[in-house]
Write an enzyme that holds these catalytic residues in place. Structure first.
Site: not given
Ligand code: 5GP
Ligand code: ZN
Length: 141
Positions: A120, A122, A127
């Site tokens: 997932g 995204s 990060h």
């Molecule tokens: P991944 O799924 O890529 O590991 O985590 C991406 C994270 O970024 C997700 O937990 C999502 O909620 C967070 N996220 C996505 N867009 C934004 C945003 O515009 N601002 C913040 N603060 N977090 C975001």
């Protein structure tokens, strides 16, 4: 958080601190969401920043503490990391540990890197998720 423990310069071979500062400022992807958050173009609740690392609240928290800790220098994720990225990845984790101490969630917290679409992932700017403040089951889903 006092940045002194975590904010020493990270220089690649042959680079001076000035070069690294310049490079930190310029090695961003204009279309990347997290690069835009670092630049202040998209609002976020910042919780920590130093020369190399930026941390902010996740917009869709999955635990009472859910922060994202990112290198200021853009690269897509762990899969794309190079040997010279090892130190910044470590510094993101040290920042997580320090924030966890400050938030008094040391009884149990988790750092997570989602790698690839199968998890997932995204956002393609590396990060570290810091999750804590509630029981965290194992194995994760
Ligand atoms: P991944 O799924 O890529 O590991 O985590 C991406 C994270 O970024 C997700 O937990 C999502 O909620 C967070 N996220 C996505 N867009 C934004 C945003 O515009 N601002 C913040 N603060 N977090 C975001
Ligand atoms: Zn980026």
């Amino acid at each position: 958080m006092a940045p002194s423990l975590l904010s020493a310069s990270i220089n690649r071979p042959g680079e001076t601190s000035d070069m690294v500062q310049q490079w930190s400022r310029t090695m961003t992807d204009p279309s990347c969401l997290f690069c835009r958050i670092i630049r202040g173009e998209i609002p976020a609740k910042k919780v920590y920043e130093d020369e190399n690392v930026f941390a902010f609240e996740d917009i869709n928290p999955q635990a009472p503490t859910h922060l994202l800790i990112i290198p200021k220098r853009h690269f897509a994720g762990l899969k794309e990391a190079q040997a010279e990225d090892a130190e910044i990845i470590g510094r993101c984790h040290l920042a997580a540990a320090e924030i966890a101490r400050q938030r008094k969630i040391e009884q149990g917290y988790r750092t997570v890197l989602n790698v690839g679409p199968g998890t997932g992932q995204s956002v393609f700017h590396l990060h570290v998720h810091l999750l804590g403040g509630r029981p965290l089951g194992w194995p994760p889903g």
